[in-house]
Write a protein that holds these residues in place. Sequence first.
Motif, PDB file in Angstrom:
ATOM      1  N   MET A   1       0.853  -1.184   0.000  1.00  0.00           N
ATOM      2  CA  MET A   1       0.000   0.000   0.000  1.00  0.00           C
ATOM      3  C   MET A   1       0.893   1.240   0.000  1.00  0.00           C
ATOM      4  SD  MET A   1      -3.002   1.064   2.727  1.00  0.00           S
ATOM      5  CE  MET A   1      -2.450  -0.174   3.831  1.00  0.00           C
ATOM      6  N   SER A   2       0.535   2.234  -0.794  1.00  0.00           N
ATOM      7  CA  SER A   2       1.354   3.430  -0.915  1.00  0.00           C
ATOM      8  C   SER A   2       1.185   4.344   0.302  1.00  0.00           C
ATOM      9  CB  SER A   2       0.984   4.195  -2.189  1.00  0.00           C
ATOM     10  OG  SER A   2      -0.235   4.887  -2.019  1.00  0.00           O
ATOM     11  N   ASP A   3       2.155   5.209   0.503  1.00  0.00           N
ATOM     12  CA  ASP A   3       2.076   6.188   1.592  1.00  0.00           C
ATOM     13  C   ASP A   3       0.868   7.098   1.389  1.00  0.00           C
ATOM     14  OD1 ASP A   3       4.362   5.164   2.731  1.00  0.00           O
ATOM     15  OD2 ASP A   3       5.684   6.704   1.917  1.00  0.00           O
ATOM     16  N   THR A   4       0.558   7.424   0.142  1.00  0.00           N
ATOM     17  CA  THR A   4      -0.590   8.280  -0.156  1.00  0.00           C
ATOM     18  C   THR A   4      -1.875   7.641   0.357  1.00  0.00           C
ATOM     19  OG1 THR A   4       0.495   9.178  -2.117  1.00  0.00           O
ATOM     20  CG2 THR A   4      -1.897   9.394  -2.010  1.00  0.00           C
ATOM     21  N   ILE A   5      -2.051   6.352   0.105  1.00  0.00           N
ATOM     22  CA  ILE A   5      -3.251   5.648   0.562  1.00  0.00           C
ATOM     23  C   ILE A   5      -3.294   5.600   2.090  1.00  0.00           C
ATOM     24  CG2 ILE A   5      -4.458   3.420   0.588  1.00  0.00           C
ATOM     25  CD1 ILE A   5      -4.723   4.847  -2.076  1.00  0.00           C
ATOM     26  N   THR A   6      -2.165   5.270   2.705  1.00  0.00           N
ATOM     27  CA  THR A   6      -2.106   5.193   4.167  1.00  0.00           C
ATOM     28  C   THR A   6      -2.471   6.530   4.803  1.00  0.00           C
ATOM     29  OG1 THR A   6      -0.384   3.499   4.023  1.00  0.00           O
ATOM     30  CG2 THR A   6      -0.611   4.632   6.129  1.00  0.00           C
ATOM     31  N   GLU A   7      -1.886   7.614   4.297  1.00  0.00           N
ATOM     32  CA  GLU A   7      -2.177   8.947   4.822  1.00  0.00           C
ATOM     33  C   GLU A   7      -3.627   9.336   4.582  1.00  0.00           C
ATOM     34  OE1 GLU A   7       0.676  11.599   3.060  1.00  0.00           O
ATOM     35  OE2 GLU A   7       2.358  10.436   3.843  1.00  0.00           O
ATOM     36  N   ALA A   8      -4.160   8.994   3.418  1.00  0.00           N
ATOM     37  CA  ALA A   8      -5.544   9.338   3.094  1.00  0.00           C
ATOM     38  C   ALA A   8      -6.526   8.591   3.989  1.00  0.00           C
ATOM     39  CB  ALA A   8      -5.836   9.040   1.620  1.00  0.00           C
ATOM     40  N   VAL A   9      -6.272   7.323   4.252  1.00  0.00           N
ATOM     41  CA  VAL A   9      -7.151   6.540   5.132  1.00  0.00           C
ATOM     42  C   VAL A   9      -7.181   7.175   6.519  1.00  0.00           C
ATOM     43  CG1 VAL A   9      -7.380   4.325   6.355  1.00  0.00           C
ATOM     44  CG2 VAL A   9      -6.998   4.354   3.878  1.00  0.00           C
ATOM     45  N   THR A  10      -6.012   7.543   7.036  1.00  0.00           N
ATOM     46  CA  THR A  10      -5.935   8.184   8.346  1.00  0.00           C
ATOM     47  C   THR A  10      -6.707   9.501   8.354  1.00  0.00           C
ATOM     48  OG1 THR A  10      -3.785   7.166   8.754  1.00  0.00           O
ATOM     49  CG2 THR A  10      -4.343   9.082  10.099  1.00  0.00           C
ATOM     50  N   ALA A  11      -6.505  10.329   7.333  1.00  0.00           N
ATOM     51  CA  ALA A  11      -7.176  11.628   7.242  1.00  0.00           C
ATOM     52  C   ALA A  11      -8.688  11.471   7.100  1.00  0.00           C
ATOM     53  CB  ALA A  11      -6.614  12.432   6.075  1.00  0.00           C
ATOM     54  N   LEU A  12      -9.129  10.518   6.268  1.00  0.00           N
ATOM     55  CA  LEU A  12     -10.565  10.305   6.082  1.00  0.00           C
ATOM     56  C   LEU A  12     -11.225   9.843   7.374  1.00  0.00           C
ATOM     57  CD1 LEU A  12     -10.534   8.637   2.569  1.00  0.00           C
ATOM     58  CD2 LEU A  12     -11.724  10.755   3.165  1.00  0.00           C
ATOM     59  N   ASN A  13     -10.590   8.927   8.079  1.00  0.00           N
ATOM     60  CA  ASN A  13     -11.164   8.449   9.336  1.00  0.00           C
ATOM     61  C   ASN A  13     -11.243   9.567  10.374  1.00  0.00           C
ATOM     62  OD1 ASN A  13     -11.964   5.717   8.921  1.00  0.00           O
ATOM     63  ND2 ASN A  13      -9.820   5.139   8.838  1.00  0.00           N
ATOM     64  N   ALA A  14     -10.272  10.479  10.356  1.00  0.00           N
ATOM     65  CA  ALA A  14     -10.299  11.613  11.281  1.00  0.00           C
ATOM     66  C   ALA A  14     -11.421  12.588  10.933  1.00  0.00           C
ATOM     67  CB  ALA A  14      -8.956  12.336  11.262  1.00  0.00           C
ATOM     68  N   LYS A  15     -11.718  12.758   9.637  1.00  0.00           N
ATOM     69  CA  LYS A  15     -12.768  13.673   9.190  1.00  0.00           C
ATOM     70  C   LYS A  15     -14.168  13.122   9.431  1.00  0.00           C
ATOM     71  CE  LYS A  15     -10.886  16.358   5.384  1.00  0.00           C
ATOM     72  NZ  LYS A  15     -11.673  17.567   5.323  1.00  0.00           N
ATOM     73  N   MET A  16     -14.307  11.814   9.348  1.00  0.00           N
ATOM     74  CA  MET A  16     -15.632  11.195   9.439  1.00  0.00           C
ATOM     75  C   MET A  16     -15.993  10.953  10.893  1.00  0.00           C
ATOM     76  SD  MET A  16     -15.319   8.543   6.238  1.00  0.00           S
ATOM     77  CE  MET A  16     -16.453   7.448   6.991  1.00  0.00           C
ATOM     78  N   ASP A  17     -17.204  11.325  11.240  1.00  0.00           N
ATOM     79  CA  ASP A  17     -17.711  11.065  12.586  1.00  0.00           C
ATOM     80  C   ASP A  17     -18.491   9.759  12.506  1.00  0.00           C
ATOM     81  OD1 ASP A  17     -18.428  11.300  15.226  1.00  0.00           O
ATOM     82  OD2 ASP A  17     -20.103  12.656  14.818  1.00  0.00           O
ATOM     83  N   GLY A  18     -17.789   8.653  12.714  1.00  0.00           N
ATOM     84  CA  GLY A  18     -18.420   7.344  12.541  1.00  0.00           C
ATOM     85  C   GLY A  18     -18.299   6.910  11.105  1.00  0.00           C
ATOM     86  N   GLY A  19     -19.167   6.035  10.681  1.00  0.00           N
ATOM     87  CA  GLY A  19     -19.098   5.480   9.337  1.00  0.00           C
ATOM     88  C   GLY A  19     -19.909   6.264   8.330  1.00  0.00           C
ATOM     89  N   PHE A  20     -20.170   5.617   7.230  1.00  0.00           N
ATOM     90  CA  PHE A  20     -20.885   6.227   6.106  1.00  0.00           C
ATOM     91  C   PHE A  20     -22.009   5.277   5.718  1.00  0.00           C
ATOM     92  CE2 PHE A  20     -20.972   6.585   1.347  1.00  0.00           C
ATOM     93  CZ  PHE A  20     -21.580   7.832   1.304  1.00  0.00           C
TER      94      PHE A  20
END
Length: 95
Positions: A1-20
């Motif tokens: 997995m690329s660093d871009t994907i890893t960073e994006a997953v972390t950022a998305l989870n921080a932005k989302m309040d719970g799931g979708f």
Amino acid sequence: MSDTITEAVTALNAKMDGGFDGTAKFDIEGEGAIIIDENGARAGDDDADVTLSASAETFKAILDGEENPTAAFMTGKLSVDGDMGMAMKLAGVLG
């Protein structure tokens, strides 16, 4: 997995309040894909209700709040395949 994907997953989870409520996939050109569902964001290439495709630069700009997702779509930087309503719902969750 690329660093871009890893960073994006972390950022998305921080932005989302719970799931979708649904499934969405971000397909990042040359990097991989991210799935967002009721469990949050994770690296993956599963089937989804909607797939959003963009370059790594466009995706990062959207994630950082420097690029409006609707403007990116209207200018062709972001493509949407599938349920447009689900894409709009996702924009609201991440906004």
